[in-house]
Design a protein around this motif. Structure first.
Motif, PDB file in Angstrom:
ATOM      1  N   LEU A  53      30.541 -23.733 -34.275  1.00  0.00           N
ATOM      2  CA  LEU A  53      31.669 -24.954 -34.048  1.00  0.00           C
ATOM      3  C   LEU A  53      30.205 -25.765 -34.157  1.00  0.00           C
ATOM      4  O   LEU A  53      30.789 -27.203 -34.883  1.00  0.00           O
ATOM      5  CB  LEU A  53      32.372 -24.564 -33.148  1.00  0.00           C
ATOM      6  N   ALA A  54      29.646 -25.784 -33.502  1.00  0.00           N
ATOM      7  CA  ALA A  54      28.847 -27.494 -33.403  1.00  0.00           C
ATOM      8  C   ALA A  54      27.931 -27.300 -34.569  1.00  0.00           C
ATOM      9  O   ALA A  54      27.630 -28.249 -34.971  1.00  0.00           O
ATOM     10  CB  ALA A  54      27.642 -26.320 -31.760  1.00  0.00           C
ATOM     11  N   PHE A  55      27.279 -26.580 -34.769  1.00  0.00           N
ATOM     12  CA  PHE A  55      26.830 -26.883 -36.254  1.00  0.00           C
ATOM     13  C   PHE A  55      28.528 -27.631 -37.635  1.00  0.00           C
ATOM     14  O   PHE A  55      27.311 -27.908 -38.425  1.00  0.00           O
ATOM     15  CB  PHE A  55      26.134 -25.763 -37.205  1.00  0.00           C
ATOM     16  N   TRP A  56      28.872 -27.244 -37.713  1.00  0.00           N
ATOM     17  CA  TRP A  56      29.360 -27.085 -38.643  1.00  0.00           C
ATOM     18  C   TRP A  56      30.007 -28.797 -37.676  1.00  0.00           C
ATOM     19  O   TRP A  56      30.190 -29.949 -39.010  1.00  0.00           O
ATOM     20  CB  TRP A  56      31.111 -26.747 -38.875  1.00  0.00           C
ATOM     21  N   ALA A  57      30.798 -28.928 -36.069  1.00  0.00           N
ATOM     22  CA  ALA A  57      31.287 -30.110 -36.542  1.00  0.00           C
ATOM     23  C   ALA A  57      29.549 -31.651 -36.483  1.00  0.00           C
ATOM     24  O   ALA A  57      29.756 -32.481 -37.229  1.00  0.00           O
ATOM     25  CB  ALA A  57      30.624 -30.779 -35.193  1.00  0.00           C
ATOM     26  N   TRP A  59      27.471 -30.849 -39.045  1.00  0.00           N
ATOM     27  CA  TRP A  59      27.467 -30.885 -40.977  1.00  0.00           C
ATOM     28  C   TRP A  59      27.866 -32.038 -40.960  1.00  0.00           C
ATOM     29  O   TRP A  59      28.445 -32.472 -42.324  1.00  0.00           O
ATOM     30  CB  TRP A  59      27.578 -29.550 -41.872  1.00  0.00           C
ATOM     31  N   THR A  60      29.617 -32.263 -41.004  1.00  0.00           N
ATOM     32  CA  THR A  60      30.974 -32.742 -41.186  1.00  0.00           C
ATOM     33  C   THR A  60      30.453 -34.497 -40.689  1.00  0.00           C
ATOM     34  O   THR A  60      31.010 -35.083 -40.849  1.00  0.00           O
ATOM     35  CB  THR A  60      31.983 -32.039 -40.171  1.00  0.00           C
ATOM     36  N   LYS A  61      29.451 -34.346 -39.026  1.00  0.00           N
ATOM     37  CA  LYS A  61      29.376 -36.068 -39.106  1.00  0.00           C
ATOM     38  C   LYS A  61      28.190 -36.827 -40.141  1.00  0.00           C
ATOM     39  O   LYS A  61      28.386 -37.626 -39.805  1.00  0.00           O
ATOM     40  CB  LYS A  61      28.617 -35.569 -37.889  1.00  0.00           C
ATOM     41  N   ARG A  62      27.112 -35.808 -40.266  1.00  0.00           N
ATOM     42  CA  ARG A  62      26.061 -36.583 -41.241  1.00  0.00           C
ATOM     43  C   ARG A  62      26.667 -36.391 -42.503  1.00  0.00           C
ATOM     44  O   ARG A  62      25.642 -36.673 -43.550  1.00  0.00           O
ATOM     45  CB  ARG A  62      25.509 -35.625 -41.013  1.00  0.00           C
ATOM     46  N   THR A  63      28.119 -36.040 -43.303  1.00  0.00           N
ATOM     47  CA  THR A  63      28.215 -36.108 -44.433  1.00  0.00           C
ATOM     48  C   THR A  63      27.660 -37.410 -45.599  1.00  0.00           C
ATOM     49  O   THR A  63      28.271 -38.038 -44.867  1.00  0.00           O
ATOM     50  CB  THR A  63      29.359 -35.977 -44.294  1.00  0.00           C
ATOM     51  N   ASN A  64      27.488 -37.353 -46.105  1.00  0.00           N
ATOM     52  CA  ASN A  64      27.368 -38.198 -46.869  1.00  0.00           C
ATOM     53  C   ASN A  64      28.166 -39.340 -47.590  1.00  0.00           C
ATOM     54  O   ASN A  64      28.487 -39.832 -48.664  1.00  0.00           O
ATOM     55  CB  ASN A  64      25.994 -38.130 -48.533  1.00  0.00           C
ATOM     56  N   LEU A 274      23.539 -25.521 -21.500  1.00  0.00           N
ATOM     57  CA  LEU A 274      24.268 -24.588 -22.406  1.00  0.00           C
ATOM     58  C   LEU A 274      25.515 -25.147 -24.008  1.00  0.00           C
ATOM     59  O   LEU A 274      24.919 -25.801 -24.828  1.00  0.00           O
ATOM     60  CB  LEU A 274      24.062 -23.154 -22.103  1.00  0.00           C
ATOM     61  N   TYR A 275      25.870 -25.522 -23.189  1.00  0.00           N
ATOM     62  CA  TYR A 275      27.154 -26.647 -23.771  1.00  0.00           C
ATOM     63  C   TYR A 275      26.566 -28.003 -24.443  1.00  0.00           C
ATOM     64  O   TYR A 275      26.816 -27.694 -25.838  1.00  0.00           O
ATOM     65  CB  TYR A 275      29.186 -26.778 -23.578  1.00  0.00           C
ATOM     66  N   LEU A 276      25.536 -28.559 -23.470  1.00  0.00           N
ATOM     67  CA  LEU A 276      25.010 -29.748 -23.903  1.00  0.00           C
ATOM     68  C   LEU A 276      24.073 -29.269 -24.723  1.00  0.00           C
ATOM     69  O   LEU A 276      23.784 -30.049 -25.958  1.00  0.00           O
ATOM     70  CB  LEU A 276      24.331 -30.451 -23.029  1.00  0.00           C
ATOM     71  N   TYR A 282      24.359 -31.872 -32.855  1.00  0.00           N
ATOM     72  CA  TYR A 282      25.491 -32.925 -32.708  1.00  0.00           C
ATOM     73  C   TYR A 282      25.119 -34.414 -32.600  1.00  0.00           C
ATOM     74  O   TYR A 282      25.801 -35.415 -33.009  1.00  0.00           O
ATOM     75  CB  TYR A 282      26.655 -32.365 -32.197  1.00  0.00           C
ATOM     76  N   PHE A 283      24.836 -34.122 -31.140  1.00  0.00           N
ATOM     77  CA  PHE A 283      24.714 -35.283 -31.138  1.00  0.00           C
ATOM     78  C   PHE A 283      23.417 -36.510 -31.202  1.00  0.00           C
ATOM     79  O   PHE A 283      23.539 -37.549 -31.623  1.00  0.00           O
ATOM     80  CB  PHE A 283      24.360 -35.067 -29.210  1.00  0.00           C
TER      81      PHE A 283
END
Length: 307
Positions: A53-57, A59-64, A274-276, A282-283
């Protein structure tokens, strides 16, 4: 937007998910009382879901090719991450909650271990006392054989054979029965196992603790059964009782298998860290320069030909 496919921030995400999953494994292994398959599968599931979920979020954030749909997807992913984090918190924190009570649990388990150690001491006291009393009785029977010849025969003595040799033979027979050839080996094996078990418990090793708990009572009862069996032999004329050892076994399985509510600073604090760490990638990920920000929501739906 040129960003490296796997950055140091991504490594932090993987590291955070791995540490979280490992601690979940330790907790679930205790909670499930050593069900390794279940523990590995559930801990691996938390690792995959939270890390994924962290990686997916990210990748979604950095979309071109930003869009309203992708922005909403990003928020949904973060929301699901939070829900999963809350659900997994109890499993994660169980190890720390038990660790917080480890002195009480450890004390009870070590008391059980020491019972087994004391049982061998008690058995040797019992056996040595039997040998001493029987030898005294044999000497008394020999001294009084003219006064009480029937007793002399009852104890298996035979006229014409040296009494001291007969006493020696009878004592040898009794000694080999209460201390059979496998007694020393059994005691040594148990001593090594008990020392190892005590070390695992004192060092609070998750897998080792469960192994000790699952086998300790069985080991205690098997050792007692063997010692009682050794003591059932009766030499001629001997009157005595079998070896008796009262067992008071402290059962801590309920404490281990009751999933506790997170309450310690260590469990809460480490989980949040650990969550952060998992969301660090993502951040720090920057959005595309094409991203119009919240204008997607304000302007309504637009053509999303790049979806």
């Amino acid at each position: 937007m040129d960003q490296s496919k796997f950055s140091l921030a991504d490594l932090f995400t993987v590291l955070g998910a791995l540490i979280f999953g490992y601690i979940c494994f330790l907790s679930i292994n205790l909670f499930s009382y050593g069900n390794l398959t279940f523990s590995i599968m559930l801990a691996f599931g938390f690792f995959l879901v939270l890390g994924g979920l962290a990686f997916w979020a990210k990748w979604t954030k950095r979309t071109n090719y930003p869009s309203k749909f992708k922005r909403i997807t990003e928020w949904v992913l973060l929301f699901v991450f939070v829900i999963t984090a809350v659900i997994s918190l109890r499993a994660y924190s169980h190890y720390f909650e038990l660790y917080n009570n480890k002195e009480v649990i450890t004390s009870q388990v070590i008391t059980n271990i020491e019972q087994v150690e004391n049982m061998f001491v008690e058995y040797e006291d019992y056996s040595n006392n039997r040998l001493m009393l029987y030898e005294r009785r044999l000497n008394s029977v020999v001294r009084n054989k003219q006064v009480n010849p029937r007793e002399y025969v009852t104890y298996g003595f035979e006229e014409g054979t040296d009494d001291s040799i007969q006493i020696e033979n009878k004592m040898f027979t009794l000694n080999t029965q209460v201390y059979p050839s496998n007694y020393k080996e059994m005691k040594q094996i148990d001593s090594i196992w008990l020392a190892s078990s005590k070390n695992k418990v004192e060092e609070w090793k998750s897998i080792g603790i469960v192994t000790v708990l699952k086998t300790l009572e069985v080991s205690l009862r098997n050792s007692k059964t063997a010692l009682v069996e050794f003591s059932t032999f009766r030499a001629p004329g001997e009157k005595t009782d079998n070896f008796a050892f009262p067992m008071v076994f402290n059962d801590v399985s309920d404490q281990i298998q009751t999933l506790q509510t997170p309450s310690t600073v260590l469990s809460f604090g480490s989980a949040i860290v650990l969550y952060l760490l998992m969301l660090f990638s993502y951040f720090v990920t920057k959005r595309s320069t094409k991203d119009p920000g919240l204008k997607f929501l304000l302007a309504g739906s637009k053509s999303e030909k790049h979806l």
